[in-house]
Design a protein around this motif. Structure first.
Motif, PDB file in Angstrom:
ATOM      1  N   UNK A  48       0.698  -1.206   0.042  1.00 26.78           N
ATOM      2  CA  UNK A  48      -0.157   0.122  -0.060  1.00 26.78           C
ATOM      3  C   UNK A  48       0.935   1.399  -0.116  1.00 26.78           C
ATOM      4  N   UNK A  49       1.736   1.351   0.626  1.00 26.32           N
ATOM      5  CA  UNK A  49       2.735   2.462   0.590  1.00 26.32           C
ATOM      6  C   UNK A  49       3.476   2.651  -0.657  1.00 26.32           C
ATOM      7  N   UNK A  50       3.775   1.484  -1.452  1.00 29.83           N
ATOM      8  CA  UNK A  50       4.191   1.642  -2.671  1.00 29.83           C
ATOM      9  C   UNK A  50       3.210   2.271  -3.687  1.00 29.83           C
ATOM     10  N   UNK A  51       1.882   1.895  -3.557  1.00 25.94           N
ATOM     11  CA  UNK A  51       1.020   2.543  -4.100  1.00 25.94           C
ATOM     12  C   UNK A  51       0.867   3.970  -3.769  1.00 25.94           C
ATOM     13  N   UNK A  52       0.909   4.429  -2.737  1.00 29.27           N
ATOM     14  CA  UNK A  52       0.867   5.881  -2.011  1.00 29.27           C
ATOM     15  C   UNK A  52       1.875   6.603  -2.595  1.00 29.27           C
ATOM     16  N   UNK A  85       4.284   7.713  -8.341  1.00 33.50           N
ATOM     17  CA  UNK A  85       3.591   8.995  -8.922  1.00 33.50           C
ATOM     18  C   UNK A  85       2.537   8.430 -10.170  1.00 33.50           C
ATOM     19  N   UNK A  86       2.636   7.206 -10.536  1.00 36.51           N
ATOM     20  CA  UNK A  86       1.611   6.840 -11.256  1.00 36.51           C
ATOM     21  C   UNK A  86       0.204   6.906 -10.825  1.00 36.51           C
ATOM     22  N   UNK A  87       0.215   6.557  -9.608  1.00 43.15           N
ATOM     23  CA  UNK A  87      -1.364   6.387  -8.863  1.00 43.15           C
ATOM     24  C   UNK A  87      -1.639   7.738  -8.064  1.00 43.15           C
ATOM     25  N   UNK A  88      -2.975   7.978  -8.058  1.00 44.23           N
ATOM     26  CA  UNK A  88      -3.188   9.161  -7.304  1.00 44.23           C
ATOM     27  C   UNK A  88      -4.164   8.642  -6.137  1.00 44.23           C
ATOM     28  N   UNK A  89      -3.689   8.682  -4.849  1.00 36.61           N
ATOM     29  CA  UNK A  89      -4.319   8.081  -3.843  1.00 36.61           C
ATOM     30  C   UNK A  89      -5.115   9.027  -3.148  1.00 36.61           C
ATOM     31  N   UNK A  90      -6.581   8.654  -2.761  1.00 40.24           N
ATOM     32  CA  UNK A  90      -7.372   9.796  -2.196  1.00 40.24           C
ATOM     33  C   UNK A  90      -8.012   9.340  -0.598  1.00 40.24           C
ATOM     34  N   UNK A  91      -7.618   8.336  -0.323  1.00 37.70           N
ATOM     35  CA  UNK A  91      -8.006   7.749   1.071  1.00 37.70           C
ATOM     36  C   UNK A  91      -6.964   6.797   1.748  1.00 37.70           C
ATOM     37  N   UNK A  92      -6.917   6.911   3.021  1.00 46.03           N
ATOM     38  CA  UNK A  92      -5.975   5.973   3.384  1.00 46.03           C
ATOM     39  C   UNK A  92      -6.385   5.659   5.092  1.00 46.03           C
ATOM     40  N   UNK A  93      -5.907   4.523   5.564  1.00 47.42           N
ATOM     41  CA  UNK A  93      -6.021   4.313   6.983  1.00 47.42           C
ATOM     42  C   UNK A  93      -5.043   3.687   7.617  1.00 47.42           C
ATOM     43  N   UNK A  94      -4.612   4.238   8.675  1.00 46.81           N
ATOM     44  CA  UNK A  94      -3.212   3.545   9.239  1.00 46.81           C
ATOM     45  C   UNK A  94      -3.510   3.358  10.693  1.00 46.81           C
ATOM     46  N   UNK A  95      -3.122   2.054  10.861  1.00 47.13           N
ATOM     47  CA  UNK A  95      -3.185   1.589  12.285  1.00 47.13           C
ATOM     48  C   UNK A  95      -1.677   1.200  12.909  1.00 47.13           C
ATOM     49  N   UNK A  96      -2.054   0.513  14.266  1.00 47.28           N
ATOM     50  CA  UNK A  96      -0.727   0.390  15.043  1.00 47.28           C
ATOM     51  C   UNK A  96       0.176   1.754  15.191  1.00 47.28           C
ATOM     52  N   UNK A  97      -0.385   2.681  15.320  1.00 46.02           N
ATOM     53  CA  UNK A  97       0.563   3.741  15.478  1.00 46.02           C
ATOM     54  C   UNK A  97       1.302   4.030  16.703  1.00 46.02           C
ATOM     55  N   UNK A  98       2.572   4.331  16.574  1.00 49.74           N
ATOM     56  CA  UNK A  98       3.468   4.615  17.589  1.00 49.74           C
ATOM     57  C   UNK A  98       4.093   5.744  17.595  1.00 49.74           C
ATOM     58  N   UNK A 110      -7.172   4.400  -4.446  1.00 49.07           N
ATOM     59  CA  UNK A 110      -6.217   5.208  -5.266  1.00 49.07           C
ATOM     60  C   UNK A 110      -6.837   5.123  -6.752  1.00 49.07           C
ATOM     61  N   UNK A 111      -6.531   5.828  -7.498  1.00 49.72           N
ATOM     62  CA  UNK A 111      -6.996   5.671  -9.019  1.00 49.72           C
ATOM     63  C   UNK A 111      -5.819   5.112  -9.597  1.00 49.72           C
ATOM     64  N   UNK A 112      -6.278   4.034 -10.547  1.00 52.45           N
ATOM     65  CA  UNK A 112      -5.147   3.429 -11.348  1.00 52.45           C
ATOM     66  C   UNK A 112      -5.454   3.755 -12.883  1.00 52.45           C
ATOM     67  N   UNK A 113      -4.446   4.078 -13.228  1.00 52.27           N
ATOM     68  CA  UNK A 113      -4.380   4.527 -14.751  1.00 52.27           C
ATOM     69  C   UNK A 113      -4.549   3.404 -15.416  1.00 52.27           C
ATOM     70  N   UNK A 114      -5.482   3.261 -16.547  1.00 50.71           N
ATOM     71  CA  UNK A 114      -5.625   2.096 -17.554  1.00 50.71           C
ATOM     72  C   UNK A 114      -5.809   2.511 -18.753  1.00 50.71           C
ATOM     73  N   UNK A 115      -5.085   1.971 -19.857  1.00 46.19           N
ATOM     74  CA  UNK A 115      -5.233   2.384 -21.181  1.00 46.19           C
ATOM     75  C   UNK A 115      -5.753   1.290 -22.051  1.00 46.19           C
ATOM     76  N   UNK A 116      -6.471   0.323 -21.186  1.00 45.01           N
ATOM     77  CA  UNK A 116      -7.283  -0.767 -21.639  1.00 45.01           C
ATOM     78  C   UNK A 116      -8.425  -0.339 -23.024  1.00 45.01           C
ATOM     79  N   UNK A 117      -8.741  -0.762 -23.943  1.00 42.41           N
ATOM     80  CA  UNK A 117      -9.675  -0.603 -24.789  1.00 42.41           C
ATOM     81  C   UNK A 117     -10.978  -0.791 -24.162  1.00 42.41           C
ATOM     82  N   UNK A 118     -11.910   0.297 -24.272  1.00 49.10           N
ATOM     83  CA  UNK A 118     -13.071   0.203 -23.698  1.00 49.10           C
ATOM     84  C   UNK A 118     -13.366   0.399 -22.434  1.00 49.10           C
ATOM     85  N   UNK A 119     -12.374   0.716 -21.871  1.00 51.32           N
ATOM     86  CA  UNK A 119     -12.381   1.218 -20.200  1.00 51.32           C
ATOM     87  C   UNK A 119     -12.063   2.563 -20.071  1.00 51.32           C
TER      88      UNK A 119
END
Length: 262
Positions: free
Chosen positions: A149-153, A156-169, A208-217
């Motif tokens: 999830x951190x790699x997604x966040x 730069x190819x992906x645009x993240x819009x919401x997250x949840x973090x647990x076990x905060x120290x 996150x928003x995942x970019x896609x160049x698939x036909x019809x999508x």
């Protein structure tokens, strides 16, 4: 709303002598075995058991895969039913069972995707997994962990819009978990919550928003990943038809595997 789980078959690393043709699965052989495990269906269309329905082979680009529905028994718990037994009215405890529907994609690259249409159908996930394993495979779930999830966040190819973090120290802060959303179009101000906690816990959810160049999508697809159950949730209304959605799920699996290995 589509709920997805991704799995890797044990043949991913060690091809099976019977089911594999080189480093690819022999889908025709697997299909023939799946047909033997067809779900029993009554004349009026009621499902009377677990198994596979409408098994067929198809392709996404150069990747071939088996598409099949799968029926598995689930339960909504027990209820008490009044019943006359030898002239005596008694209360009988009865289990309320049903057969859920899921869709599976089994690719020549030893990937398995299980799709549910409703969250309450997810209780049959273990049964569906067992049915696939009964064909002669072992399956391992593709883990949606904090590192991925951190790699997604951070990508730069992906645009993240919401997250949840647990076990905060965090020294001087007794916060243990936090959920937050951001406005990705605002590139002037940064999220103060993200600044405070992004390095002090484990991520358990990201949208996150995942970019896609698939036909019809669509050009971008909003995807929700959850560590709990290693589940992915996608609103199918983002797609014009089911074919473009199916192609995207296979594309997404490839994207996540590459990201995890990077």
């Amino acid at each position: 709303m589509a709920i997805l789980n991704f799995f890797l078959l044990n043949t991913n690393e060690q091809p099976d002598l019977f089911f594999s043709d080189g480093d690819k699965l022999d889908l025709d052989k697997i299909k023939n075995v799946m047909v033997e495990y067809q779900a029993p269906v009554s004349e009026d269309g009621n499902i009377n058991g677990e198994g596979f329905v409408d098994v067929e082979t198809t392709a996404y680009g150069e990747k071939e895969y088996i598409k099949s529905f799968c029926t598995a028994q689930g339960s909504l718990g027990y209820y008490n039913q009044a019943k006359l037994v030898e002239g005596v009215l008694k209360t009988v405890r009865v289990q309320h069972t049903f057969y859920s529907k899921s869709l599976i994609h089994l690719t020549e690259d030893s990937e398995l995707i299980i799709k549910f249409d409703q969250s309450n159908d997810e209780i049959a996930k273990t049964k569906v997994k067992s049915l696939v394993e009964s064909l002669g495979f072992e399956t391992q779930i593709f883990r949606l962990d904090s590192d991925l999830m951190r790699k997604i966040k951070d990508n730069d190819r992906y645009t993240w819009t919401a997250a949840k973090i647990e076990k905060i120290e965090k020294k001087g802060d007794n916060t243990k978990k936090v959920s937050y959303e951001i406005d990705p179009s605002n590139d002037i101000y940064q999220s103060e919550v993200d600044e405070l906690y992004r390095e002090h816990g484990k991520m358990s959810h990201i949208q996150a928003e995942i970019p896609s160049q698939l036909s019809g999508g669509p050009n971008k697809v909003t995807v929700k990943l959850y560590k709990d159950g290693h589940r992915i949730v996608i609103d199918e209304n983002q797609f014009a038809d089911q074919d473009s959605f199916k192609n995207f799920t296979l594309y997404l699996f490839e994207e996540l595997k590459k990201l995890k290995d990077s």
